[in-house]
Write a protein that holds these residues in place. Sequence first.
Motif, PDB file in Angstrom:
ATOM      1  N   VAL A 164      22.009 -16.018 -41.972  1.00  0.00           N
ATOM      2  CA  VAL A 164      23.102 -16.104 -42.948  1.00  0.00           C
ATOM      3  C   VAL A 164      22.670 -15.437 -44.253  1.00  0.00           C
ATOM      4  CG1 VAL A 164      24.478 -17.691 -44.370  1.00  0.00           C
ATOM      5  CG2 VAL A 164      24.129 -18.156 -41.933  1.00  0.00           C
ATOM      6  N   PHE A 165      21.453 -15.735 -44.686  1.00  0.00           N
ATOM      7  CA  PHE A 165      20.947 -15.161 -45.938  1.00  0.00           C
ATOM      8  C   PHE A 165      20.911 -13.636 -45.869  1.00  0.00           C
ATOM      9  CE2 PHE A 165      17.320 -13.557 -48.414  1.00  0.00           C
ATOM     10  CZ  PHE A 165      17.827 -13.788 -49.676  1.00  0.00           C
ATOM     11  N   ARG A 166      20.345 -13.094 -44.812  1.00  0.00           N
ATOM     12  CA  ARG A 166      20.238 -11.633 -44.690  1.00  0.00           C
ATOM     13  C   ARG A 166      21.620 -10.978 -44.697  1.00  0.00           C
ATOM     14  NH1 ARG A 166      15.178  -9.479 -42.950  1.00  0.00           N
ATOM     15  NH2 ARG A 166      13.667 -11.106 -42.479  1.00  0.00           N
ATOM     16  N   ARG A 167      22.582 -11.571 -44.000  1.00  0.00           N
ATOM     17  CA  ARG A 167      23.943 -11.021 -44.004  1.00  0.00           C
ATOM     18  C   ARG A 167      24.545 -11.068 -45.410  1.00  0.00           C
ATOM     19  NH1 ARG A 167      24.453 -13.933 -39.289  1.00  0.00           N
ATOM     20  NH2 ARG A 167      25.705 -15.531 -40.319  1.00  0.00           N
ATOM     21  N   GLU A 179      26.899  -8.526 -47.612  1.00  0.00           N
ATOM     22  CA  GLU A 179      28.291  -8.941 -47.747  1.00  0.00           C
ATOM     23  C   GLU A 179      28.637  -9.444 -49.143  1.00  0.00           C
ATOM     24  OE1 GLU A 179      28.663 -11.862 -44.658  1.00  0.00           O
ATOM     25  OE2 GLU A 179      28.590 -10.351 -43.054  1.00  0.00           O
ATOM     26  N   ARG A 180      27.660  -9.965 -49.849  1.00  0.00           N
ATOM     27  CA  ARG A 180      27.919 -10.549 -51.178  1.00  0.00           C
ATOM     28  C   ARG A 180      27.092  -9.852 -52.259  1.00  0.00           C
ATOM     29  NH1 ARG A 180      28.633 -16.977 -50.170  1.00  0.00           N
ATOM     30  NH2 ARG A 180      29.546 -16.766 -52.241  1.00  0.00           N
ATOM     31  N   ALA A 181      26.822  -8.579 -52.054  1.00  0.00           N
ATOM     32  CA  ALA A 181      25.959  -7.814 -52.958  1.00  0.00           C
ATOM     33  C   ALA A 181      26.441  -7.871 -54.408  1.00  0.00           C
ATOM     34  CB  ALA A 181      25.837  -6.372 -52.486  1.00  0.00           C
ATOM     35  N   ASP A 182      27.741  -7.799 -54.624  1.00  0.00           N
ATOM     36  CA  ASP A 182      28.256  -7.837 -55.992  1.00  0.00           C
ATOM     37  C   ASP A 182      27.947  -9.171 -56.674  1.00  0.00           C
ATOM     38  OD1 ASP A 182      29.212  -5.256 -55.816  1.00  0.00           O
ATOM     39  OD2 ASP A 182      31.257  -5.867 -55.319  1.00  0.00           O
ATOM     40  N   GLU A 183      28.005 -10.256 -55.910  1.00  0.00           N
ATOM     41  CA  GLU A 183      27.679 -11.563 -56.482  1.00  0.00           C
ATOM     42  C   GLU A 183      26.197 -11.629 -56.853  1.00  0.00           C
ATOM     43  OE1 GLU A 183      29.853 -15.028 -54.469  1.00  0.00           O
ATOM     44  OE2 GLU A 183      30.028 -13.349 -53.044  1.00  0.00           O
ATOM     45  N   TYR A 184      25.334 -11.070 -55.992  1.00  0.00           N
ATOM     46  CA  TYR A 184      23.907 -11.036 -56.310  1.00  0.00           C
ATOM     47  C   TYR A 184      23.658 -10.232 -57.583  1.00  0.00           C
ATOM     48  CZ  TYR A 184      22.368 -13.175 -51.922  1.00  0.00           C
ATOM     49  OH  TYR A 184      22.131 -14.058 -50.890  1.00  0.00           O
ATOM     50  N   ARG A 185      24.360  -9.111 -57.734  1.00  0.00           N
ATOM     51  CA  ARG A 185      24.194  -8.289 -58.944  1.00  0.00           C
ATOM     52  C   ARG A 185      24.644  -9.058 -60.190  1.00  0.00           C
ATOM     53  NH1 ARG A 185      26.477  -4.484 -55.369  1.00  0.00           N
ATOM     54  NH2 ARG A 185      24.854  -3.152 -54.497  1.00  0.00           N
ATOM     55  N   GLN A 211      12.422 -11.424 -56.768  1.00  0.00           N
ATOM     56  CA  GLN A 211      12.256 -10.902 -55.411  1.00  0.00           C
ATOM     57  C   GLN A 211      12.403 -12.047 -54.421  1.00  0.00           C
ATOM     58  OE1 GLN A 211       8.531  -8.872 -54.964  1.00  0.00           O
ATOM     59  NE2 GLN A 211       8.782  -8.565 -52.781  1.00  0.00           N
ATOM     60  N   TYR A 212      12.936 -11.729 -53.231  1.00  0.00           N
ATOM     61  CA  TYR A 212      13.015 -12.716 -52.152  1.00  0.00           C
ATOM     62  C   TYR A 212      11.998 -12.379 -51.073  1.00  0.00           C
ATOM     63  CZ  TYR A 212      17.605 -14.236 -53.855  1.00  0.00           C
ATOM     64  OH  TYR A 212      18.643 -14.734 -54.604  1.00  0.00           O
ATOM     65  N   ILE A 213      11.538 -13.421 -50.404  1.00  0.00           N
ATOM     66  CA  ILE A 213      10.678 -13.303 -49.231  1.00  0.00           C
ATOM     67  C   ILE A 213      11.326 -14.167 -48.154  1.00  0.00           C
ATOM     68  CG2 ILE A 213       8.375 -13.746 -48.285  1.00  0.00           C
ATOM     69  CD1 ILE A 213       7.433 -13.652 -51.315  1.00  0.00           C
ATOM     70  N   VAL A 214      11.439 -13.645 -46.937  1.00  0.00           N
ATOM     71  CA  VAL A 214      12.066 -14.392 -45.851  1.00  0.00           C
ATOM     72  C   VAL A 214      11.031 -14.658 -44.774  1.00  0.00           C
ATOM     73  CG1 VAL A 214      13.848 -14.327 -44.072  1.00  0.00           C
ATOM     74  CG2 VAL A 214      14.316 -13.386 -46.324  1.00  0.00           C
ATOM     75  N   THR A 233      23.510 -20.890 -53.582  1.00  0.00           N
ATOM     76  CA  THR A 233      22.334 -21.013 -52.714  1.00  0.00           C
ATOM     77  C   THR A 233      22.731 -21.598 -51.362  1.00  0.00           C
ATOM     78  OG1 THR A 233      20.869 -21.267 -54.615  1.00  0.00           O
ATOM     79  CG2 THR A 233      20.033 -22.052 -52.494  1.00  0.00           C
ATOM     80  N   ALA A 234      23.524 -22.654 -51.381  1.00  0.00           N
ATOM     81  CA  ALA A 234      23.972 -23.274 -50.130  1.00  0.00           C
ATOM     82  C   ALA A 234      24.873 -22.324 -49.338  1.00  0.00           C
ATOM     83  CB  ALA A 234      24.698 -24.573 -50.423  1.00  0.00           C
ATOM     84  N   ALA A 235      25.733 -21.600 -50.035  1.00  0.00           N
ATOM     85  CA  ALA A 235      26.679 -20.710 -49.366  1.00  0.00           C
ATOM     86  C   ALA A 235      26.003 -19.529 -48.681  1.00  0.00           C
ATOM     87  CB  ALA A 235      27.714 -20.204 -50.367  1.00  0.00           C
ATOM     88  N   VAL A 236      24.812 -19.153 -49.155  1.00  0.00           N
ATOM     89  CA  VAL A 236      24.119 -17.999 -48.558  1.00  0.00           C
ATOM     90  C   VAL A 236      22.980 -18.435 -47.627  1.00  0.00           C
ATOM     91  CG1 VAL A 236      24.787 -16.448 -50.428  1.00  0.00           C
ATOM     92  CG2 VAL A 236      22.577 -17.631 -50.552  1.00  0.00           C
TER      93      VAL A 236
END
Length: 101
Positions: free
Chosen positions: A15-18, A22-28, A43-46, A76-79
């Motif tokens: 879900v996070f990777r997608r 899919e939600r790139a604008d929200e991350y920006r 930075q993220y680490i998975v 955070t929960a949504a992603v």
Amino acid sequence: MSVIVMMKIPADTDVFRRSLEERADEYRSLMEQAKAAGGIHHQYIVGDGFGVLLDEWETVEAFQAFFAQPAIQEFTAAVGGDTSVPAEVTVGVAVDSPDKY
């Protein structure tokens, strides 16, 4: 002096990777908000069933205030992050060493 923050949280990493696409604008948008609140680097680490946030902040208090916001917890929960479990947070100060690269 700035602080380095590592926050490990159980997560559905698919879900996070997608969400990164899919939600790139929200991350920006969140990036700009974090910078305005005292964030310096991010930075993220998975891993297998977890995600790690690796950040640098002006102060630990700035980090705590930003991540305590209900909107951040909801995002955070949504992603894919499992916010029902307390995140494992480690805070420290980066130091130089002869073998740093």
